[in-house]
Design an enzyme around this catalytic site. Structure first.
Site, short mmCIF file in Angstrom:
data_model
loop_
_atom_site.label_atom_id
_atom_site.label_comp_id
_atom_site.label_asym_id
_atom_site.label_seq_id
_atom_site.Cartn_x
_atom_site.Cartn_y
_atom_site.Cartn_z
N VAL A 191 -7.90 5.15 1.82
CA VAL A 191 -7.28 4.06 1.07
C VAL A 191 -6.27 3.35 1.97
O VAL A 191 -5.39 3.96 2.56
CB VAL A 191 -6.59 4.59 -0.21
CG1 VAL A 191 -5.87 3.46 -0.94
CG2 VAL A 191 -7.62 5.25 -1.12
N LYS A 192 -6.43 2.05 2.05
CA LYS A 192 -5.59 1.22 2.92
C LYS A 192 -4.55 0.51 2.05
O LYS A 192 -4.90 -0.18 1.09
CB LYS A 192 -6.49 0.22 3.64
CG LYS A 192 -5.90 -0.50 4.81
CD LYS A 192 -7.03 -1.32 5.43
CE LYS A 192 -6.68 -2.02 6.68
NZ LYS A 192 -7.83 -2.80 7.17
#
Length: 171
Positions: free
Chosen positions: A59-60
């Protein structure tokens, strides 16, 4: 791994989650999937949803106060930090110096976070990022392909092949 962002996926014209899932099926490495929310609760909600797509989703989050809070909620710390080298060059800031500074700080404090050099635009960016201490880099296909191109290699290969032909060398 593979890095993505909403802008890249929007160009595909396909649903975000569908593209992420497809990419995750093509590699065992981490596949970054970026949230679009800007508040903590939204980022956490979207991050959890993205993480369910596949085990290799990374997850960015944006490096904002809310992004840091969301990171702390989603995990114990960041797996990667992504300085954008090309974008820094665009505003006359030395991205390689930033990578070196991050490397020194992370080493001083024994942080496990990997430095992912992003917005790589040239083979020289790749080399300089590695020399500055980046652990990994993300780059477009044209840069990856250009890493194996060198005029002296082409010239040398041409000469070797010509000599092999003259000498009737067959392997």
């Amino acid at each position: 791994g593979v890095t993505t962002n909403p802008s890249l996926i929007a160009k595909s014209g396909r649903p975000f989650a569908e593209v992420i899932k497809e990419i995750c099926g093509l590699t065992n490495g981490p596949v970054s999937a970026e949230v679009v929310a800007t508040d903590v609760d939204g980022m956490v909600r979207e991050g959890r949803k993205l993480a369910k797509i596949a085990e290799n989703v990374a997850v960015k989050l944006p490096l904002t106060w809310d992004g840091l809070k969301a990171c702390r909620t989603l995990s114990a710390g960041a797996a990667f930090i992504s300085p954008f080298i090309g974008r820094l060059d665009d505003i006359n800031i030395d991205g390689m110096e930033l990578i070196s500074d991050i490397r020194q700080i992370y080493d001083n404090y024994l942080f496990d976070t990997e430095i992912l050099a992003a917005s790589i635009r040239t083979p020289n960016h790749v080399k300089l990022s590695a020399l500055a201490g980046a652990d990994v880099a993300t780059m477009p296909p044209n840069v990856i392909k250009s890493l194996v191109n060198h005029p002296l290699t082409d010239k040398g290969l041409e000469a070797f092949l010509a000599d092999a032909k003259k000498a009737d060398i067959k392997v």
